[in-house]
Design an enzyme around this catalytic site. Sequence first.
Site, PDB file in Angstrom:
ATOM      1  N   HIS A 222       0.821  -1.207   0.000  1.00 26.47           N
ATOM      2  CA  HIS A 222       0.000   0.000   0.000  1.00 26.47           C
ATOM      3  C   HIS A 222       0.863   1.269   0.000  1.00 26.47           C
ATOM      4  CE1 HIS A 222      -3.570   2.365   1.686  1.00 26.47           C
ATOM      5  NE2 HIS A 222      -2.573   3.122   2.101  1.00 26.47           N
ATOM      6  N   GLU A 223       1.855   1.317   0.883  1.00 23.26           N
ATOM      7  CA  GLU A 223       2.673   2.530   0.978  1.00 23.26           C
ATOM      8  C   GLU A 223       3.507   2.735  -0.280  1.00 23.26           C
ATOM      9  OE1 GLU A 223       1.800   4.534   3.160  1.00 23.26           O
ATOM     10  OE2 GLU A 223       0.814   3.167   4.561  1.00 23.26           O
ATOM     11  N   HIS A 226       1.556   4.592  -2.747  1.00 25.30           N
ATOM     12  CA  HIS A 226       1.666   6.055  -2.574  1.00 25.30           C
ATOM     13  C   HIS A 226       2.998   6.568  -3.121  1.00 25.30           C
ATOM     14  CE1 HIS A 226      -1.922   6.458  -0.182  1.00 25.30           C
ATOM     15  NE2 HIS A 226      -1.445   5.831   0.880  1.00 25.30           N
TER      16      HIS A 226
HETATM   17  N1  ARG Z   1      -1.430   3.954   5.942  1.00 21.12           N
HETATM   18  C1  ARG Z   1      -2.441   3.064   6.378  1.00 21.12           C
HETATM   19  C2  ARG Z   1      -2.540   3.244   7.898  1.00 21.12           C
HETATM   20  O1  ARG Z   1      -1.547   3.527   8.541  1.00 21.12           O
HETATM   21  C3  ARG Z   1      -2.013   1.706   5.983  1.00 21.12           C
HETATM   22  C4  ARG Z   1      -3.095   0.856   5.509  1.00 21.12           C
HETATM   23  C5  ARG Z   1      -2.499  -0.428   5.063  1.00 21.12           C
HETATM   24  N2  ARG Z   1      -3.503  -1.436   4.989  1.00 21.12           N
HETATM   25  C6  ARG Z   1      -3.199  -2.716   5.125  1.00 21.12           C
HETATM   26  N3  ARG Z   1      -4.135  -3.620   5.028  1.00 21.12           N
HETATM   27  N4  ARG Z   1      -1.987  -3.101   5.393  1.00 21.12           N
HETATM   28  O2  ARG Z   1      -3.606   3.137   8.450  1.00 21.12           O
HETATM   29 ZN    ZN Z   2      -2.463   5.100   2.582  1.00 25.31          ZN
END
Ligand code: ARG
Ligand code: ZN
Length: 310
Positions: A222-223, A226
């Site tokens: 996910h990161e 970004h």
């Molecule tokens: N940046 C999001 C947070 O800190 C990360 C979400 C990642 N989601 C995941 N399923 N790993 O909340």
């Molecule tokens: Zn995010």
Amino acid sequence: MCGLALSGMVAGTALPDPAGAGTERAAAVRGPDCPPGTTARLAEPGSDTVTDSGELTPEQAARYNDRLREALRSLRSHEIAPPGTVPVVVHVISATDGRGHVSDARIRDQIDVLNTAYSGGYDAAGADTGFRFTLSEVTRSENDAWFSDFNGHRDRIRSELHRGGADTLNIYTADLGTGLLGYSSFPQDHAAAPDQDGVVLAHDTLPGGGRERFGLGHTGTHEVGHWLGLFHTFQNGCTTPGDYVGDTPYEREAAAGCPQGRDSCPHRGGRDPVTNFMDYSDDDCMTHFTEGQARRMAEHWAAFRSPHRP
Ligand code: ARG
Ligand code: ZN
Ligand code: CA
């Protein structure tokens, strides 16, 4: 309900002084009735980077998009080529008592997760984004203050440890407190603060770290999304232009858990993209990027990160 409360603290740790001007830097911490892990998000200091800090405002997202469009004007469409392989430098910050140690094997597993995710390997309908990742270096810092208060020392840590240019992915791991899984800078931020570029991950979100609901390594997936320019699938809610990606359905708000079938923008086409890597669902719910997201990442790569850009 799981509401947002503004707070200047993350897990009991005061935020560092703002470095630049303008954007909000308070941490958004959800109430105690929220599921853990989707909770706190932290503003990235400097320029307009507020990834995972209560999200970008519509204006901030529009500014990032304007800068993408502007940078792409000087590129020919054939120059938005498959990006190839991204060198990765992982910086492990750990405590002197051993907390936060991430083994070389777990780092390799995280890189494998990235390669599977970015090649579409978790879902038959997933896009092959063309991006691949290869580990080039691991640095290890044993420092109790840095480990337990990464965000309070963030700028210093990153400027000391950062390696490579815009095309090198720097990943930092530390204890980010109970609510924060990770955050990232955007490609558009690189030029103004090259040594602050990169992804920050809670150490226990790397595979094998045992982070409940978020232990499979998709915080990294996910990161890095970004880092390659993507917004959340719920950016701008049900309002045009959403996440600026044509083939991800609109979504009113972040998903938690795995609410398959949810349709939070009934007047817009499609069910919510809760299994997309750029939502907030649990790791075992997330399976894919779309072709549109792949295209948008390739655009950001060509515009801001490719070593071959004009
Ligand atoms: N940046 C999001 C947070 O800190 C990360 C979400 C990642 N989601 C995941 N399923 N790993 O909340
Ligand atoms: Zn995010
Ligand atoms: Ca969309």
